[in-house]
Structures are given as structure tokens and as C-alpha cells.
Design a protein around this motif. Structure first.
Motif, short mmCIF file in Angstrom:
data_model
loop_
_atom_site.label_atom_id
_atom_site.label_comp_id
_atom_site.label_asym_id
_atom_site.label_seq_id
_atom_site.Cartn_x
_atom_site.Cartn_y
_atom_site.Cartn_z
N PRO A 555 4.83 -7.18 -0.93
CA PRO A 555 4.20 -6.58 -1.92
C PRO A 555 2.53 -6.09 -1.50
CG PRO A 555 5.65 -8.08 -3.08
CD PRO A 555 5.59 -8.21 -1.60
N GLU A 556 2.11 -7.30 -1.23
CA GLU A 556 0.61 -7.26 -0.81
C GLU A 556 0.23 -6.08 0.31
OE1 GLU A 556 2.55 -10.03 -0.50
OE2 GLU A 556 2.09 -10.94 1.49
N TYR A 557 1.43 -5.74 1.06
CA TYR A 557 1.32 -4.73 1.99
C TYR A 557 1.93 -3.52 1.60
CZ TYR A 557 0.18 -8.76 5.04
OH TYR A 557 -0.31 -9.85 5.38
N GLU A 558 1.94 -3.40 0.28
CA GLU A 558 2.54 -2.25 -0.21
C GLU A 558 2.28 -0.95 0.33
OE1 GLU A 558 1.86 -1.90 -4.36
OE2 GLU A 558 3.17 0.00 -4.55
N GLU A 559 0.76 -0.65 0.35
CA GLU A 559 0.38 0.56 1.26
C GLU A 559 0.97 0.93 2.48
OE1 GLU A 559 -3.74 0.60 1.09
OE2 GLU A 559 -3.84 0.43 -1.17
N THR A 560 1.03 -0.17 3.06
CA THR A 560 1.42 0.09 4.51
C THR A 560 2.89 0.26 4.49
OG1 THR A 560 0.02 -1.98 5.30
CG2 THR A 560 1.91 -1.05 6.80
N VAL A 561 3.61 -0.31 3.64
CA VAL A 561 4.87 -0.15 3.41
C VAL A 561 5.33 1.29 3.01
CG1 VAL A 561 7.09 -0.59 2.18
CG2 VAL A 561 5.61 -2.56 2.89
N LEU A 562 4.48 1.84 2.04
CA LEU A 562 4.74 3.21 1.70
C LEU A 562 4.35 4.30 3.00
CD1 LEU A 562 3.01 3.10 -2.01
CD2 LEU A 562 5.50 2.71 -1.31
N GLU A 563 3.29 4.04 3.34
CA GLU A 563 2.77 4.75 4.61
C GLU A 563 4.10 4.98 5.56
OE1 GLU A 563 -0.66 3.57 6.23
OE2 GLU A 563 -1.68 4.39 4.39
N THR A 564 4.52 3.94 5.87
CA THR A 564 5.63 3.69 6.82
C THR A 564 6.85 4.47 6.35
OG1 THR A 564 4.90 1.48 7.62
CG2 THR A 564 7.31 2.39 8.32
N ARG A 565 6.92 4.25 5.20
CA ARG A 565 8.14 4.93 4.65
C ARG A 565 7.93 6.44 4.57
NH1 ARG A 565 12.09 3.56 0.59
NH2 ARG A 565 12.61 1.18 1.38
N LYS A 566 6.60 6.84 4.24
CA LYS A 566 6.45 8.21 4.45
C LYS A 566 6.45 8.86 5.89
CE LYS A 566 3.13 8.52 0.62
NZ LYS A 566 1.64 8.76 0.43
N GLN A 567 6.21 8.04 6.76
CA GLN A 567 6.38 8.58 7.97
C GLN A 567 8.10 8.62 8.27
OE1 GLN A 567 4.49 5.83 10.67
NE2 GLN A 567 2.26 6.42 9.88
N ILE A 568 8.60 7.93 8.12
CA ILE A 568 10.16 7.84 8.57
C ILE A 568 10.86 8.92 7.70
CG2 ILE A 568 12.22 6.53 8.09
CD1 ILE A 568 10.54 4.22 8.44
N GLU A 569 10.16 9.00 6.39
CA GLU A 569 10.92 10.04 5.65
C GLU A 569 10.46 11.50 6.16
OE1 GLU A 569 10.02 9.43 1.82
OE2 GLU A 569 11.42 8.00 1.57
N SER A 570 9.34 11.39 6.48
CA SER A 570 8.99 12.72 7.15
C SER A 570 9.87 13.35 8.40
CB SER A 570 7.68 12.77 7.69
OG SER A 570 7.51 11.85 8.77
#
Length: 894
Positions: A555-570
Motif C-alpha cells: 500500500p505504501e508504494y501504491e503509486e509505484t504499483v499503479l504506474e507499473t500496472r499502467k505500463q503493463i496494461e499499456s
DNA sequence: GAGTTTGAAACT
DNA sequence: CAGTTTCAAACTC
């Protein structure tokens, strides 16, 4: 009344004091010699006083003893011993003798009976007498089954007396009211007496007979009562209560003594003594009424309900630490039962049996109660810990609910923000799980006598706990705060966290035979930010069970996680889409006809496996791991998947194709790619409108129905699909599509939503990714669509990914789908299942993340659960190729 | 528990 | 898109 009592009482001093007490009704009952005398009477107390004292000390929650009345009536705390000591020095010794005890009890009964004879009070007295008798018998041989009946009668009496006491207590506040209350009480008691079982009545009568002398004596004195009747009666009521309470305590201890190793358990969970609790709570209530506002009573509409609720509350109050949950449970009756079952083994047997006998309920029910008990215990255990005590509302529910919650929560309990909103449910389950673990020992001890039933309960609880990821979930709840606090110390914290998790994981793994539920990732190099990580892929944060190193999926790295997800999803919009597709749609059409179609076997892996050496017989194979059969999409070699071979699947497909040539024609009509063909072959591509089609796993019927649906359904959606998938503004990712999805959501979606909510999902996009339009079309009855067409279009339109070809399949998280399915729902949700259940983006709803995809998130919640197979194609490549191949094969066959 | 096998994911 | 590498789970010993 006091006078008669006095006369009866062997001790003159007691009588004198009794009279005094009567005069001063307001005076605390504690001081009343009568009550003391009564309390002292029971030898059992003395014998087991120490036990009782201990148990009650623990039990003696401040609540119980807070009110002066409590002491008076209940004299609970240490009371029994104290009273006996001070009030009756001589008697104390005498009490120890069983004979004396009996005589005393009889005398009490006689007193009671006297009262009964004298006046309206009689009713109350009768109740008391019966109760006392029953109690006496119970005390004599607590373990005996016969006692059950007596116990039951006692309970009845308690209820009635409870009401009476309450009313009387209320009356105490105002003298005028006192009289009133008395009358009322009498009436109530009368009613209660009527309700009393014939057995109790008989016993009462018998008592009366045996105690004729006493009764007569009392009658004589009773004549002298005069104005004080009201007070006397009140006193008598109190007396009754006190005596009952006392008795209860007595038998509690006795039982304790009899119980095997129950004492420890009782000590730990003083509240476990049902009788004691009830009585104490009862006393407390009385006191509370007099002294303070009654919490529970306010809510109760009917008297019975009141009594019930009071008991529940009392239990909870009495055991604020542990039992609070029990009191709150929604089902009062159940609560009572459960509380009873909490008692020692002997108690449990006797009391439970009593309930059963009286109610003529089956043992099964008892089992249910036990399960409920287990549930209740969870909170108790939890309560012991410093953590907040959950209210039983959730806990009081049924094991099933817990299990469901567990299964639901498995994957996602951990992390997501959204989950927090749902916390109540998931948290409860999690906590309960933990509690279960903690309580397991106690349970075992207690269970010894009753054995099977309780063990069953334990087992259930254990299973539930396993699935719940108790520790994990718990930790998660706490984690965010803690972590945030130490955000500056991420590195250290990470290490510590990792260590803790690894430790816990090991612990759990060792404990869990199943192991599936608790499995989490073990990433070392990817930092849990790639799809290699099951947690990340599942859209959940890593938790305790994880043994990952340098994990950023927190949770503390939520931003990172989300970004990574975006990348993967992209790269692959469907990367986080569920891998396992459940062909069965919720559409009424298909489902109603055949509910069984939704069997796990019907599910398939969207992309299919690519096994070459494992022959799809090991968990290396994702299909096998998900307990689904291989399908056309699979490129496996030498498939021997026990859940369904690829060859079989292909055969089925062929049959379907033959029956419906439509598919091909449609395909031809549309701008299709090979993918379309594959879709035709693959039932999973079918639209939701034709649930049967999707269900088709190997079933011909399904396939047939699918075809049928196709034919019937023109593809109105084609346009829509085109829009959405043509990458036009209306692309599926757009909010519009989402809206559509929402509309389509089925009623059942709520439950699923809840489930999904329990799981925290990191990725909001999945939903957005899912072509809402497709869902809408599928679901919308208005638009009979040919899924094939849509699919084809979609696929054709689909970008390089080709993942969209699966659009027809629902994007809904598999967990939701599988919740109803027999197939390891847990597994589906768990990381082990490798994303069997796609993580939902619920958390994102809460998150402020922006982006085209997110726009639709809100809608996603509704849409996801309700519809089946919209699923976005996860793997465009393989599937497309396979489908292509299959299509070609089919064609050639045709 | 360490090492091997396996297949998916990621990368080129 | 195919081939290769990387990765972590599953499995074996």
C-alpha cells in the motif's frame, strides 16, 4: 415476604435482617440477610467457591458487578464465598454437608412456595422454586442428562424472572411504581408459569408437597406481611433472582469441576459459563435498570425479545473482553444457544441437550449452534487481544458466511483501499480467523467431552481460518497505518515486513495442510511489480504470507504499483484480466434452464496453456492449476488434463460447429480475422445472452444452445462493438461503456460485488479494459446480439493485442464467478490460482488515479460481478493463433 | 532446504 | 511475431 422467609430461615438473625431489608426496599439487596443466607445455603458454592471465585473474578466483568444491585441480586463476584462467610458462619460449615445443602435448598423452595401460596407472588415463587429445584438437581448431578430438563426449566424461569426483575427493578425507582411493577410482574409471571413446561410445574408441585411445613410456616408469617407486600415481593423476586443466580454459579462451578480441563478454559473465558453469564447478566440488567439506563432493553420490542436481547447483552457485558460479540449477534436465540454451548463441556452437553430436548430440535441444530458458537468465540479470542473487538453482527452470522467471506477475502483482503470500506465484512472474517486460531486450544479442551460436534466446529473454523488468511488480513488492516507512520523508514520497514511475512508464511504453510489458501508470492527479483508475482497479477498487495524480497507491491508504494500496472496494461490491456473464464453466464435464459452448467469444468483458461512436458497434469499448467480443462486455445502437447483434454474440447466444438453453420456465415459476413473463427469454435466467446453457449464446456447442449442463441440474436451490437473497439472515443474503456455495464449488472451482482470488494484490487483498469459495451450487449435482452459477430468485430477491430477477441468472455473476476462454484473458490481468488480471480479495481475507485481507463472504474464494480464473460482476451496471440488453427481444422472437418 | 524443472512473462 | 531470456512457482530429492 421477608417475614416468612425469616421464619423459614433457620437463622433468626437472617430473618430479622430480612425484615429490615424489606422495609427498606430501596436498600441494596446486598445487605439483605436473606439473600446472603440463600447464597450461603448452597454448599456447592463453598466447595467450589474457589473455582467459582476465580472463574467469576474473570467473569465478573465490571459490568456485572458495577451495579450495587448486582451484588445484591447476583452477589456474583466473589459473592458466593463472601456471603456465605459473613452471613452464616455456622452455616458455612453446615453447608459443606450435602444434607444441609439439600435442606437449605428445600427451605428455599419452601419459602418460594410459601410466597406462591400467599399471594400473586406465588407465581414468581413457583418459578423460583422450580428453578431452584431444577438447579438443585442440576447441582446434584450436573452432568446428568436429566439436568438438561431442569436446566431448561431454569432458563425459562430465568427469562420470566428476568422480565419480572426488570419490571420490579424499574419499580424500585419509584415506590408507586414498585407496586405497579409488582402487579405487572405477577401477571407476567403468571403467564410465564403457564408457559413453564409441565415438568417444571410438576417439580414445583412436588416441592410444594415436600415443603408443606415450610409453606405453612410461611403462610403464617405471610399473613403478617401487610403493606410491605410489594416490597416483599420485590425482595422475593430479587431473592429468586439471587438464588437463581447463585444456583447457576453453583452449578457452573460444579460443572467446572466435572469438566475435563474445562476449568482452564473457563478461567480464560469466564464468560463461557452460560448459566453464570446469564444470571450475572441478568442481575446486571436489573442493576442497570435501577441504576443506569439499560442498553439492550431499549431495542427490544417484545418482552421475550427483551429478555433474549438482555441475555445477549448481558453475556456480552459480563464478558466484555471476550463475549461481547456473542451478545450482539443478530440472532438472539442463536446467541443464547451459542453462549450456552460456550460453557464447559458438561455444561454444554447438559444445557444444549436441554435446549434440544425442550425445543425438540435435532442434534444438527446443535451443531449449527456450535458453529455459531465457534463464530462467537472468534470475537472473544480477538477481544482478548488488544485489538478492537468486533461486534458480533458479522460474527454472529453463520459459518457459511464466514467461509464465504474468507474465500472472498483471500485474494484481496490485504490491500486495497476499497477493501477498507468493506472492512466490516472482511475484517470480521479475518479477525475471526485469527481468533479461531487463538481459540483453537481452548476449543480443543472444551471439545473433549462433546467431541464430535465441537471438533467439527473447530475443523470448520480451522478451514475457515485457513482460507481467510487470517493473519495476513489482520496484518493488512493494521499495516497501512503502521506503514504510513514509518513511511520514512521504508527500507527498514520493508525488511522487517518481509521477515515477518516470511515467518508468518512459514508458520502458515506448516500449519496449513491445504496450503493453497495461504500461498503467496515469493518474488526475489521482480519486487512484486511484474506479472510473475501472483499477488501483483491478482491485483492485490503482498501480505504476510508472502516471502517476497524488496517488495514494492504494498500500500505504501501504491503509486509505484499503479504506474507499473499502467505500463503493463499499456502493453497488454488484458494483462490483469482474469485468466480463467467461466463460460456460464448469469443470464436468466441459460441459467435457469441448467444451473449446473456453471460447473468449474466449464471454465477455461482464456489464453490456454502451453505445456510441453507436464502434459497438463501438474500445476505448471495454468489450466490444471485452475482446475479447468484445456481448450482449443491451449497449445499444449500431449494434453492429459484431468479436468478436460484439449482434444475433447475440440471435439465438442466440432459438434457445435456442425449444428450451427451460422457461425461461419457470420464470420464471413464480418471483417474478421482468424480470431473470429476461433471464437466460433470457442464457446467462451459467446455472448452472455447465451449462457448455455458459454457453459458449453464439453457439453453439447451448451454448444447447441449457444448456436441457437447466436442465430436468434442478430448483432445489433456490431455497431456498438465497432465503436468501442474501433478505438473510437466510445472505446470500451470509456465511461459510457461502463455505464452500460452498470445497467446490465444482474441482481446477483451485489453479492459478488461484496465479495469482490472484500478483495482489494489494485488495478482499476481491468474494468476499464473490459469492454463494457460487450457486456452491455451481451446482457441486454433488447439487443439480441450475435456474440460471434460482436466478437468478431471486436477481435478484428482489436488492436495488435488481440486480447479483445475474448471480449465476449466476461471480465468479471473469477472469484465472483467461482464463489458459487464448487471449485476451489478460494484458490481462484488466491494468488496461487494465479489470478484465477482477477483483481478488481475497487481500490481504484477510491484512488484518485486518472486516465482514460479509470473513468469507467466506478461502473466497473457493478458490471464486473454481474456479467460473465465479457472477458477481455488476455492473450491475443496464442489464443488467436489457436482459434485460428481450430477454425481451420473445423472447416476442414466440415 | 536446496536444487531442478517447468512454463509464463518479459524482453529483443 | 518469433525467439530468447528472465522469473517464480512447482516439483523433486
Amino acid at each position: 415476604m421477608g417475614s416468612p422467609k425469616l421464619s423459614k430461615s433457620p437463622i433468626p438473625s437472617a430473618s430479622a435482617s430480612a425484615s429490615a431489608s424489606i422495609s427498606s426496599s430501596s436498600s441494596p439487596v446486598q445487605e439483605s440477610p436473606f439473600s446472603n443466607y440463600i447464597s450461603s445455603l448452597s454448599p456447592i458454592k463453598h466447595d467450589k467457591a474457589p473455582h467459582v471465585a476465580q472463574g467469576f473474578v474473570g467473569l465478573s466483568s465490571p459490568l456485572v458487578f458495577t451495579s450495587p444491585r448486582i451484588n445484591t441480586l447476583g452477589r456474583p463476584q466473589s459473592s458466593s464465598v463472601k456471603i456465605s462467610q459473613k452471613g452464616v458462619g455456622d452455616k458455612k460449615i453446615i453447608n459443606e454437608s450435602c444434607i444441609l445443602e439439600r435442606s437449605v435448598t428445600e427451605s428455599q423452595e419452601g419459602l418460594v412456595t410459601d410466597i406462591k401460596n400467599e399471594d400473586i407472588k406465588d407465581n414468581v415463587a413457583v418459578q423460583l422454586g422450580s428453578s431452584s429445584e431444577c438447579v438443585d438437581e442440576y447441582l446434584a448431578d450436573p452432568v446428568e442428562t436429566d439436568c438438561a430438563k431442569s436446566a431448561y426449566s431454569v432458563k425459562l424461569n430465568l427469562k420470566q424472572s428476568n422480565n419480572v426483575l426488570q419490571s420490579s427493578v424499574n419499580g424500585l425507582l419509584d415506590l408507586k411504581n414498585i407496586k405497579f411493577g409488582r402487579k405487572n410482574n405477577v401477571g407476567r409471571e403468571v403467564d410465564a408459569a403457564q408457559f413453564l413446561s409441565g415438568r417444571s410445574e410438576e417439580s414445583i408441585e412436588r416441592k410444594l408437597t415436600s415443603d408443606e411445613k415450610l409453606l405453612k410456616i410461611e403462610d403464617e408469617q405471610g399473613s403478617a406481611q401487610g403493606i410491605s407486600d410489594g416490597f416483599q415481593k420485590f425482595d422475593s423476586d430479587r431473592f429468586d433472582l439471587s438464588s437463581k443466580e447463585k444456583e447457576c454459579k453453583n452449578f457452573g462451578p460444579q460443572k467446572d469441576g466435572h469438566g475435563d480441563g474445562c476449568s482452564n478454559f473457563l478461567q480464560q473465558l469466564p464468560g463461557s459459563l452460560p448459566g453464570v453469564q446469564s444470571y450475572e447478566g441478568f442481575a446486571k440488567n436489573i442493576g442497570g435498570d435501577a441504576d443506569a439506563p439499560v442498553h439492550s432493553m431499549k431495542h427490544e420490542a417484545s418482552e421475550l425479545q427483551r429478555s433474549m436481547s438482555r441475555r445477549c447483552l448481558q453475556f456480552g457485558e459480563a464478558q466484555p473482553e471476550a463475549t461481547a460479540t456473542c451478545s450482539i449477534s443478530t440472532n438472539r436465540a442463536n446467541n443464547i444457544i451459542s453462549s450456552t454451548s460456550l460453557a464447559t463441556n458438561s455444561e454444554t452437553e447438559s444445557l444444549s441437550s436441554s435446549h434440544l430436548d425442550l425445543s425438540a430440535k435435532s442434534r444438527t441444530r446443535q451443531l449449527v449452534n456450535l458453529s455459531q458458537l465457534a463464530m462467537n468465540m472468534i470475537p472473544q479470542c480477538y477481544g482478548k487481544s488488544s485489538l478492537t473487538v468486533l461486534k458480533p453482527s458479522g460474527i454472529g452470522l453463520h459459518l457459511n458466511s464466514i467461509v464465504n467471506a474468507i474465500s472472498m477475502g483471500q485474494g484481496g483482503t490485504a490491500s486495497m483501499k476499497v477493501a477498507q470500506a468493506i472492512k466490516s465484512t472482511s475484517t470480521t472474517s479475518c479477525q475471526s480467523t485469527e481468533n479461531i486460531d487463538n481459540c483453537s486450544d481452548a476449543f480443543e479442551k472444551v471439545s473433549t467431552p462433546q467431541g464430535a460436534l465441537e471438533q467439527k466446529v473447530c475443523t470448520i473454523a480451522g478451514s475457515a481460518s485457513e482460507s481467510l488468511f487470517a493473519e495476513e488480513s489482520v496484518e493488512f488492516h493494521m499495516t497501512p497505518n503502521i506503514k504510513r507512520k514509518f513511511s520514512s523508514e521504508d527500507g527498514d520497514r520493508n525488511d522487517m515486513f518481509d521477515q515477518q511475512r516470511s515467518i508468518k508464511k512459514r508458520k502458515k504453510l506448516s500449519n496449513n495442510t491445504d496450503g493453497d489458501c495461504c500461498k503467496r508470492c515469493n518474488c526475489k527479483k521482480t519486487k512484486c511489480l511484474k506479472l510473475y508475482c501472483d499477488c501483483f497479477a491478482a491485483g492485490i498487495y503482498c501480505a504476510e504470507p508472502c516471502s517476497c524480497q524488496g517488495c514494492f507491491n504494498r500500500p505504501e508504494y501504491e503509486e509505484t504499483v499503479l504506474e507499473t500496472r499502467k505500463q503493463i496494461e499499456s502493453r497488454n490491456p488484458l494483462a490483469f484480466a482474469p485468466k480463467i473464464v467461466q463460460p456460464v453466464t448469469e443470464f436468466p435464459l441459460s441459467n435457469r434452464e441448467d444451473g449446473n452448467r456453471k460447473t468449474p469444468s466449464s471454465a477455461r483458461h482464456k489464453r490456454g496453456c502451453n505445456c510441453k512436458r507436464s502434459m497438463c497434469l501438474k500445476k505448471y499448467c495454468e489450466c490444471y492449476q485452475a482446475n479447468v480443462g484445456c481448450s482449443i486455445r491451449c497449445r499444449c502437447e500431449g494434453c492429459k488434463n484431468v479436468y478436460g483434454k484439449k482434444e475433447d474440447y475440440c471435439v465438442t466444438k466440432e459438434m457445435v460447429n456442425r449444428s450451427g453453420e451460422i457461425s461461419e456465415s457470420r464470420v464471413a459476413a464480418k471483417p474478421k480475422k482468424e480470431i473470429f473463427h476461433s471464437e466460433l469454435c470457442d464457446p467462451y466467446h459467446l455472448t452472455p445472452l447465451t449462457p448455455s453457449v458459454q457453459c458449453s464446456d464439453h457439453g453439447k447442449n451448451a454448444s447447441i444452445s449457444r448456436l441457437f442463441s447466436r442465430r436468434c440474436l442478430p448483432s445489433p451490437e456490431s455497431d456498438l462493438t465497432v465503436l468501442s473497439y474501433a478505438k473510437s472515443p466510445r472505446s470500451p474503456r470509456t465511461s459510457d461503456s461502463n455505464d452500460i455495464l452498470l445497467e446490465t449488472s444482474s441482481p446477483s451482482s451485489k453479492a459478488r460485488e461484496l465479495t469482490s470488494l472484500s478483495r482489494v484490487q489494485l488495478d482499476p483498469r481491468r474494468r476499464s479494459l473490459t469492454p463494457g459495451g460487450s457486456l452491455h450487449w451481451h446482457s441486454s435482452p433488447i439487443m439480441p446480439m450475435s456474440p460471434l459477430n460482436d466478437n468478431k468485430k471486436l477481435q478484428g477491430l482489436d488492436s495488435a493485442d488481440g486480447g479483445l477477441y475474448d471480449i465476449l468472455e466476461d471480465d468479471m473476476p473469477e472469484i465472483l464467478k467461482y464463489t458459487s462454484m464448487p471449485i476451489k473458490p478460494v484458490k481462484a481468488g488466491s494468488p496461487n490460482g494465479k489470478r484465477v480471480s482477477p483483481p478488481h479495481n475497487l481500490h481504484q475507485l477510491g484512488s484518485s488515479s486518472s486516465g482514460p481507463l479509470r473513468s469507467g472504474r466506478k461502473f466497473i464494480l457493478k458490471a464486473v460481478p454481474s456479467f460473465p464473460p465479457l472477458t477481455p482476451c488476455i492473450d491475443a496471440k496464442g489464443s488467436s493463433n489457436q482459434s485460428r488453427n481450430n477454425f481451420q481444422e473445423n472447416r476442414s472437418n466440415d
